[in-house]
Design a protein around this motif. Sequence first.
Motif, PDB file in Angstrom:
ATOM      1  N   UNK A 201       0.835  -1.157   0.095  1.00 23.02           N
ATOM      2  CA  UNK A 201      -0.036   0.039  -0.026  1.00 23.02           C
ATOM      3  C   UNK A 201       0.857   1.235  -0.156  1.00 23.02           C
ATOM      4  N   UNK A 202       1.890   1.300   0.809  1.00 25.34           N
ATOM      5  CA  UNK A 202       2.659   2.485   1.030  1.00 25.34           C
ATOM      6  C   UNK A 202       3.506   2.784  -0.493  1.00 25.34           C
ATOM      7  N   UNK A 203       4.011   1.490  -1.132  1.00 22.44           N
ATOM      8  CA  UNK A 203       4.609   1.839  -2.388  1.00 22.44           C
ATOM      9  C   UNK A 203       3.672   2.129  -3.385  1.00 22.44           C
ATOM     10  N   UNK A 204       2.402   1.651  -3.406  1.00 24.79           N
ATOM     11  CA  UNK A 204       1.563   1.861  -4.470  1.00 24.79           C
ATOM     12  C   UNK A 204       1.022   3.399  -4.404  1.00 24.79           C
ATOM     13  N   UNK A 205       0.949   3.871  -3.057  1.00 18.16           N
ATOM     14  CA  UNK A 205       0.694   5.743  -2.803  1.00 18.16           C
ATOM     15  C   UNK A 205       1.727   6.208  -3.363  1.00 18.16           C
ATOM     16  N   UNK A 206       3.113   5.675  -2.926  1.00 19.98           N
ATOM     17  CA  UNK A 206       4.136   6.784  -3.377  1.00 19.98           C
ATOM     18  C   UNK A 206       3.995   6.800  -5.136  1.00 19.98           C
ATOM     19  N   UNK A 207       4.082   5.548  -5.471  1.00 23.21           N
ATOM     20  CA  UNK A 207       4.087   5.661  -7.154  1.00 23.21           C
ATOM     21  C   UNK A 207       2.882   6.484  -7.608  1.00 23.21           C
ATOM     22  N   UNK A 208       1.673   6.254  -6.898  1.00 21.46           N
ATOM     23  CA  UNK A 208       0.454   6.918  -7.637  1.00 21.46           C
ATOM     24  C   UNK A 208       0.503   8.629  -7.414  1.00 21.46           C
ATOM     25  N   UNK A 209       1.262   8.947  -6.419  1.00 16.01           N
ATOM     26  CA  UNK A 209       1.596  10.236  -5.960  1.00 16.01           C
ATOM     27  C   UNK A 209       2.403  10.628  -7.006  1.00 16.01           C
TER      28      UNK A 209
ATOM     29  N   UNK B  41      10.877   9.123 -16.347  1.00 15.41           N
ATOM     30  CA  UNK B  41      10.949  10.458 -15.437  1.00 15.41           C
ATOM     31  C   UNK B  41      12.187  10.114 -14.453  1.00 15.41           C
ATOM     32  N   UNK B  42      13.017  11.059 -14.601  1.00 16.43           N
ATOM     33  CA  UNK B  42      14.061  10.812 -13.596  1.00 16.43           C
ATOM     34  C   UNK B  42      13.799  10.928 -12.257  1.00 16.43           C
ATOM     35  N   UNK B  43      12.958  11.735 -11.853  1.00 14.23           N
ATOM     36  CA  UNK B  43      12.277  12.039 -10.522  1.00 14.23           C
ATOM     37  C   UNK B  43      11.831  10.893 -10.065  1.00 14.23           C
ATOM     38  N   UNK B  44      11.020  10.172 -11.024  1.00 11.57           N
ATOM     39  CA  UNK B  44      10.000   9.105 -10.433  1.00 11.57           C
ATOM     40  C   UNK B  44      10.932   7.637 -10.146  1.00 11.57           C
TER      41      UNK B  44
END
Length: 170
Positions: free
Chosen positions: A19-27, A112-115
């Motif tokens: 959930x945390x990783x998904x949230x970071x990715x989605x954000x 995207x480098x930031x992502x």
Amino acid sequence: MVERKKQLPIFGVGPLYVGGCFLVTALGLLLRSKGLLRSGDLRRGKRLLRLSGGGLALSSVGLWLAAVIGQQLSQAIRDNRLLTTGPYALVRNPIYTAFAGLLTGILLMVGNAWLLLCPFIFWAYLTVLMIFTEERWLKEKFGQDYMAYCRRVNRFIPIIKLTGGKRQKK
């Protein structure tokens, strides 16, 4: 009164990690779609990034299937067995590795480098979660067997140790 064996939780910290990783990715994807991370868009190598990302995402799904279905994970937990074969011989947490790989593959396809900083967040998050939760549980439950397993197999990134055709001494 019958004493029941203490059983490890079926899901562990999985929902929290995924959930945390998904949230970071989605954000991250949301911020990019709103134009806030466009400065990190890579102009070269988009085809390679898309192919690499797609390959990583697909292989991650395969790893997840092998870890959960192929190894019958839920049954092994119910039986209080330490899994060290199949994908668990390559990495101690193949399910978490698979989810991180899937999300990293998606991020690679975006280019995207930031992502692409997100996988480092995934790794740090998993490391902290594992040290303070599941690894403690497994050390208590399996003792020296688990400690020996930890010395042989990496926590998060699969590493295949080549012996150059020679047998390693035990």
